[in-house]
Each structure stands twice: as structure tokens, then as C-alpha cells.
Design a protein around this motif. Structure first.
Motif: not given
Length: 235
Positions: A90-91, A107-113
Motif C-alpha cells: 500500500s501507499l 483499486d486505489y481506494s484509501f482508508t484512514k490508518y
């Protein structure tokens, strides 16, 4: 063999510059005037991700194809991205005020870490499960593991306005002090440190830093438009 890739954020250059192993300009990929270019990271040998920082246009990350020298994708994000790194899957990027995020490279979706108060112009690096990031306005370097704070380093006598950050294969953290004009090496547990002299080497305004684990070399950029490359040895 990879050469070096640079962005120029302060001068609004809107381009990604590639140098070959002989330090010769290999190409300059012109970006849209809507985008700045703050930080970058390799995804693979043909693809890099570039954060745009504060921008005149959209807020997000550019995925650039080095083969075609074109922008492959733009990832819209909820806040201005600054420092970015890649953990093999992941980026991971940090924004100015709210949090650290992960971007899935499938899929270039993002989540808060994690939701942590950041500061302006933060940089970020990883080592194993650990995420290490700088907070320039707070003069701190913090290390997280599975969202929990492992250690926080602050010593304003040697490190002011920490900027670029990188980690070697042993877990040592190298960080630039932009205002203190220093390079500080922090041990993996955050308890020990060593200052590397820079002015004697011509690094009067160090800003960003990268450790090449394969070549055991340290690349440090200067705000005044040139960079130095050092061989690293351990005693």
C-alpha cells in the motif's frame, strides 16, 4: 538499476525529473499547472506516486508511468497529501492536519490508518510494521506500530523543523533538520541518536533524504537546488 527521481515543490516547477546513474538528466516529465510536486515514492521500477501538497487544482496523488512518461492516474483525496511511502502493498501518506492514510494499489481506494494531529509539510517512512513520520512545527519524530505510539523523539538542540526522513535496513532512522541544518540518526528504539555534520560538506540547507539499502548510499537534497550522495559505513 534505478537512477534518482526528484520533484521541485518550492519553485512550482510542476515536473518530475529523472537522473541516470551518471547523474545526467534522463528526462523531465511535465505535470499539469494544476498540480505541484511535493514528495514521491517508487511503486515498482516503472511507476512512481507523487504527492501534490498544496495545489492550485485538485487534491490528491499522481500515479506516473515512467515508461510512457505520462500521468497514469489521479487519486482524489480528502486532504492535501505531503510525505508518502510504499510498504510493498500500500501507499501510505500523511496530510497536514488530520491523519495518516493507506491507499490500496489494486483499486486505489484509501482508508484512514490513524487519526493523529499532524503539522505542516510532514514526511513519512516505513520499516517492517513500523511507520515513522516527522512533525516539523512540533520538532518531533514519531514511530507507530499497529497504530500505537512506540516512541517519540524531540531534541531541539540538534533537530529543529524535521523534514525528510528515511530508514536503513537495520531500522536506523535518518532525519533532516531543516531549521537546525542537521542530519540526525535515531536508533530503532528511539533512545539513542547521533548528529551528522552537514555544513562542512556543503549541505547548508538540507531538506529531504533517501537511503539506498542496496548500494548503502545516502542521498540528501539542498533547498538551494543541488544534492549530495554519500557512502554509508557502520562501525
Amino acid at each position: 538499476m534505478f537512477g534518482q527521481r526528484f520533484t521541485d515543490y518550492d519553485n512550482n516547477q510542476e515536473k518530475l525529473v529523472g537522473l541516470n546513474s551518471n547523474d545526467e538528466t534522463e528526462y523531465a516529465i511535465k505535470l499539469s499547472k494544476s498540480y505541484s510536486a511535493f514528495d514521491l515514492v517508487y511503486i515498482d521500477d516503472k511507476t512512481v506516486a507523487v504527492t501534490i501538497g498544496y495545489s492550485n487544482g485538485k487534491v490528491g496523488v499522481l500515479i506516473v508511468d515512467l515508461t510512457t512518461q505520462k500521468i497514469k492516474r489521479f487519486i482524489d483525496l480528502p486532504d492535501s497529501p505531503f510525505g508518502i511511502t510504499f510498504d510493498g502493498e500500500s501507499l501510505i501518506w500523511c496530510c497536514t492536519s488530520t491523519a495518516i492514510f493507506r491507499i490500496c494499489c489494486t483499486d486505489y481506494s484509501f482508508t484512514k490508518y490513524t487519526s493523529r494531529l499532524m503539522s505542516q509539510f510532514p514526511y513519512i517512512a516505513t520499516h517492517g510494521d513500523r511507520i515513522i513520520y516527522t512533525a516539523p512545527s512540533k520538532n518531533t519524530v514519531s514511530c507507530l506500530n499497529k497504530r500505537k505510539l512506540v516512541w517519540k523523539f524531540k531534541n531541539e538542540t540538534i533537530l529543529k523543523k524535521p523534514g525528510g526522513i528515511t530508514v536503513d535496513d537495520k531500522g536506523n532512522v535518518f532525519v533532516v533538520g531543516i531549521e537546525s541544518k542537521t542530519i540526525v540518526v535515531i536508533s530503532p528504539d528511539g533512545k539513542q541518536y547521533k548528529q551528522i555534520q552537514t555544513e562542512d560538506c556543503g549541505l547548508t540547507e538540507p531538506s529531504t533524504i533517501f537511503f539506498d539499502n542496496r548500494r548503502k548510499q545516502l542521498l540528501i537534497t539542498n533547498i538551494n537546488s543541488f544534492a549530495h550522495l554519500y557512502d554509508v559505513s557502520y562501525v
